[in-house]
Write a protein that holds these residues in place. Structure first.
Motif, PDB file in Angstrom:
ATOM      1  N   ASP A  94       3.169  21.778 -11.570  1.00 55.38           N
ATOM      2  CA  ASP A  94       3.556  23.165 -11.838  1.00 55.38           C
ATOM      3  C   ASP A  94       2.433  23.902 -12.570  1.00 55.38           C
ATOM      4  N   GLU A  95       2.726  25.119 -13.002  1.00 56.30           N
ATOM      5  CA  GLU A  95       1.722  25.947 -13.663  1.00 56.30           C
ATOM      6  C   GLU A  95       1.310  25.403 -15.031  1.00 56.30           C
ATOM      7  N   ASN A  96       2.077  24.441 -15.555  1.00 54.99           N
ATOM      8  CA  ASN A  96       1.752  23.824 -16.842  1.00 54.99           C
ATOM      9  C   ASN A  96       1.092  22.453 -16.679  1.00 54.99           C
ATOM     10  N   ALA A  97       0.640  22.142 -15.463  1.00 57.76           N
ATOM     11  CA  ALA A  97      -0.019  20.860 -15.158  1.00 57.76           C
ATOM     12  C   ALA A  97       0.920  19.674 -15.393  1.00 57.76           C
ATOM     13  N   ARG A  98       2.204  19.894 -15.072  1.00 59.04           N
ATOM     14  CA  ARG A  98       3.199  18.820 -15.162  1.00 59.04           C
ATOM     15  C   ARG A  98       3.736  18.517 -13.771  1.00 59.04           C
ATOM     16  N   MET A  99       4.162  17.275 -13.594  1.00 59.24           N
ATOM     17  CA  MET A  99       4.694  16.835 -12.311  1.00 59.24           C
ATOM     18  C   MET A  99       5.992  17.580 -11.997  1.00 59.24           C
ATOM     19  N   LYS A 100       5.958  18.352 -10.925  1.00 60.71           N
ATOM     20  CA  LYS A 100       7.141  19.083 -10.459  1.00 60.71           C
ATOM     21  C   LYS A 100       7.915  18.221  -9.457  1.00 60.71           C
ATOM     22  N   HIS A 101       7.181  17.480  -8.631  1.00 62.80           N
ATOM     23  CA  HIS A 101       7.809  16.620  -7.629  1.00 62.80           C
ATOM     24  C   HIS A 101       6.860  15.492  -7.265  1.00 62.80           C
ATOM     25  N   ILE A 102       7.429  14.315  -7.037  1.00 68.09           N
ATOM     26  CA  ILE A 102       6.648  13.188  -6.543  1.00 68.09           C
ATOM     27  C   ILE A 102       7.402  12.579  -5.365  1.00 68.09           C
ATOM     28  N   GLU A 103       6.657  12.363  -4.298  1.00 66.66           N
ATOM     29  CA  GLU A 103       7.195  11.680  -3.123  1.00 66.66           C
ATOM     30  C   GLU A 103       6.378  10.409  -2.952  1.00 66.66           C
ATOM     31  N   VAL A 104       7.067   9.285  -2.832  1.00 64.69           N
ATOM     32  CA  VAL A 104       6.401   7.989  -2.720  1.00 64.69           C
ATOM     33  C   VAL A 104       6.646   7.419  -1.334  1.00 64.69           C
ATOM     34  N   LEU A 105       5.557   6.990  -0.700  1.00 61.99           N
ATOM     35  CA  LEU A 105       5.634   6.336   0.604  1.00 61.99           C
ATOM     36  C   LEU A 105       5.008   4.956   0.445  1.00 61.99           C
ATOM     37  N   ILE A 106       5.686   3.920   0.952  1.00 60.49           N
ATOM     38  CA  ILE A 106       5.259   2.525   0.778  1.00 60.49           C
ATOM     39  C   ILE A 106       5.266   1.809   2.115  1.00 60.49           C
ATOM     40  N   ARG A 107       4.293   0.910   2.302  1.00 68.68           N
ATOM     41  CA  ARG A 107       4.278   0.012   3.437  1.00 68.68           C
ATOM     42  C   ARG A 107       3.679  -1.295   2.986  1.00 68.68           C
ATOM     43  N   PRO A 108       3.879  -2.382   3.596  1.00 64.51           N
ATOM     44  CA  PRO A 108       4.785  -2.646   4.707  1.00 64.51           C
ATOM     45  C   PRO A 108       6.224  -2.781   4.206  1.00 64.51           C
ATOM     46  N   LEU A 109       7.117  -3.024   5.141  1.00 62.36           N
ATOM     47  CA  LEU A 109       8.540  -3.075   4.815  1.00 62.36           C
ATOM     48  C   LEU A 109       8.842  -4.104   3.727  1.00 62.36           C
ATOM     49  N   ASN A 110       8.231  -5.297   3.794  1.00 68.89           N
ATOM     50  CA  ASN A 110       8.539  -6.296   2.766  1.00 68.89           C
ATOM     51  C   ASN A 110       8.066  -5.831   1.385  1.00 68.89           C
ATOM     52  N   GLY A 111       7.022  -4.993   1.327  1.00 65.51           N
ATOM     53  CA  GLY A 111       6.593  -4.413   0.065  1.00 65.51           C
ATOM     54  C   GLY A 111       7.602  -3.408  -0.460  1.00 65.51           C
ATOM     55  N   LEU A 112       8.129  -2.584   0.427  1.00 63.55           N
ATOM     56  CA  LEU A 112       9.159  -1.621   0.049  1.00 63.55           C
ATOM     57  C   LEU A 112      10.405  -2.345  -0.461  1.00 63.55           C
ATOM     58  N   ILE A 113      10.802  -3.392   0.234  1.00 59.02           N
ATOM     59  CA  ILE A 113      11.988  -4.153  -0.176  1.00 59.02           C
ATOM     60  C   ILE A 113      11.765  -4.786  -1.549  1.00 59.02           C
ATOM     61  N   ALA A 114      10.598  -5.393  -1.759  1.00 59.63           N
ATOM     62  CA  ALA A 114      10.295  -6.003  -3.058  1.00 59.63           C
ATOM     63  C   ALA A 114      10.332  -4.959  -4.171  1.00 59.63           C
ATOM     64  N   LEU A 115       9.768  -3.779  -3.908  1.00 60.87           N
ATOM     65  CA  LEU A 115       9.775  -2.713  -4.906  1.00 60.87           C
ATOM     66  C   LEU A 115      11.192  -2.232  -5.189  1.00 60.87           C
ATOM     67  N   ALA A 116      11.976  -2.006  -4.147  1.00 64.11           N
ATOM     68  CA  ALA A 116      13.363  -1.539  -4.323  1.00 64.11           C
ATOM     69  C   ALA A 116      14.184  -2.553  -5.117  1.00 64.11           C
ATOM     70  N   GLU A 117      14.013  -3.831  -4.824  1.00 70.05           N
ATOM     71  CA  GLU A 117      14.751  -4.873  -5.560  1.00 70.05           C
ATOM     72  C   GLU A 117      14.320  -4.903  -7.020  1.00 70.05           C
ATOM     73  N   HIS A 118      13.032  -4.751  -7.263  1.00 66.19           N
ATOM     74  CA  HIS A 118      12.543  -4.744  -8.643  1.00 66.19           C
ATOM     75  C   HIS A 118      13.111  -3.549  -9.415  1.00 66.19           C
ATOM     76  N   VAL A 119      13.050  -2.359  -8.818  1.00 63.44           N
ATOM     77  CA  VAL A 119      13.551  -1.157  -9.492  1.00 63.44           C
ATOM     78  C   VAL A 119      15.051  -1.302  -9.770  1.00 63.44           C
ATOM     79  N   LYS A 120      15.807  -1.779  -8.800  1.00 61.43           N
ATOM     80  CA  LYS A 120      17.248  -1.962  -8.988  1.00 61.43           C
ATOM     81  C   LYS A 120      17.534  -2.913 -10.147  1.00 61.43           C
ATOM     82  N   ALA A 121      16.834  -4.040 -10.200  1.00 61.27           N
ATOM     83  CA  ALA A 121      17.041  -5.018 -11.274  1.00 61.27           C
ATOM     84  C   ALA A 121      16.635  -4.438 -12.633  1.00 61.27           C
ATOM     85  N   LYS A 138       0.869  -1.165   0.000  1.00 64.75           N
ATOM     86  CA  LYS A 138       0.000   0.000   0.000  1.00 64.75           C
ATOM     87  C   LYS A 138       0.908   1.217   0.000  1.00 64.75           C
ATOM     88  N   GLY A 139       0.479   2.268  -0.658  1.00 63.34           N
ATOM     89  CA  GLY A 139       1.340   3.430  -0.701  1.00 63.34           C
ATOM     90  C   GLY A 139       0.595   4.704  -1.006  1.00 63.34           C
TER      91      GLY A 139
END
Length: 131
Positions: free
Chosen positions: A97-124, A89-90
């Motif tokens: 911004d003023e042009n309706a484009r993503m200026k910043h994105i902050e991602v929060l994920i839980r639980p820890l095993n989900g975060l770890i699975a996501l980090a491993e997938h992104v790294k690979a 879950k996240g």
């Protein structure tokens, strides 16, 4: 809700239904940044933000947004998804911004095993793309 947030969300939801590189490129501002639970400081680089978002989307299965909150140009989207057999879950906290484009994105994920699975997938995924 600002007009920029509304315009962004319409295109963002369409992108999440049918992710294409062209649409994502148009959604992300040139000076965009990303904050992730996988690293301490935000990273500011449009190509980096796009590569992370592409890698994340490739790993998600059964992705669904459950709720949204909007305050001006700030958007919070709550989601549920899985990577393999790991449910997570996240929240995406997006500033547009003023042009309706993503200026910043902050991602929060839980639980820890989900975060770890996501980090491993992104790294690979990033390692495969760099090869």
């Amino acid at each position: 809700m600002s007009g920029e947030a509304k315009a962004f969300l319409k295109r963002w939801y369409a992108y999440m239904e049918n992710p294409t590189p062209e649409v994502l490129d148009d959604l992300v501002a040139e000076d965009a940044g990303i904050s992730s639970p996988a690293f301490y400081k935000p990273k500011y680089s449009k190509p980096y933000v796009i590569s992370i978002l592409n890698a994340v989307n490739e790993g998600f299965e059964d992705f669904v947004y459950k709720k949204e909150w909007i305050d001006g140009r700030d958007i919070i989207l709550e989601f549920e998804t899985r990577i393999g057999d790991v449910n997570l879950k996240g929240i995406d906290r997006i500033t547009v911004d003023e042009n309706a484009r993503m200026k910043h994105i902050e991602v929060l994920i839980r639980p820890l095993n989900g975060l770890i699975a996501l980090a491993e997938h992104v790294k690979a995924t990033l390692a495969k793309a760099a090869a």
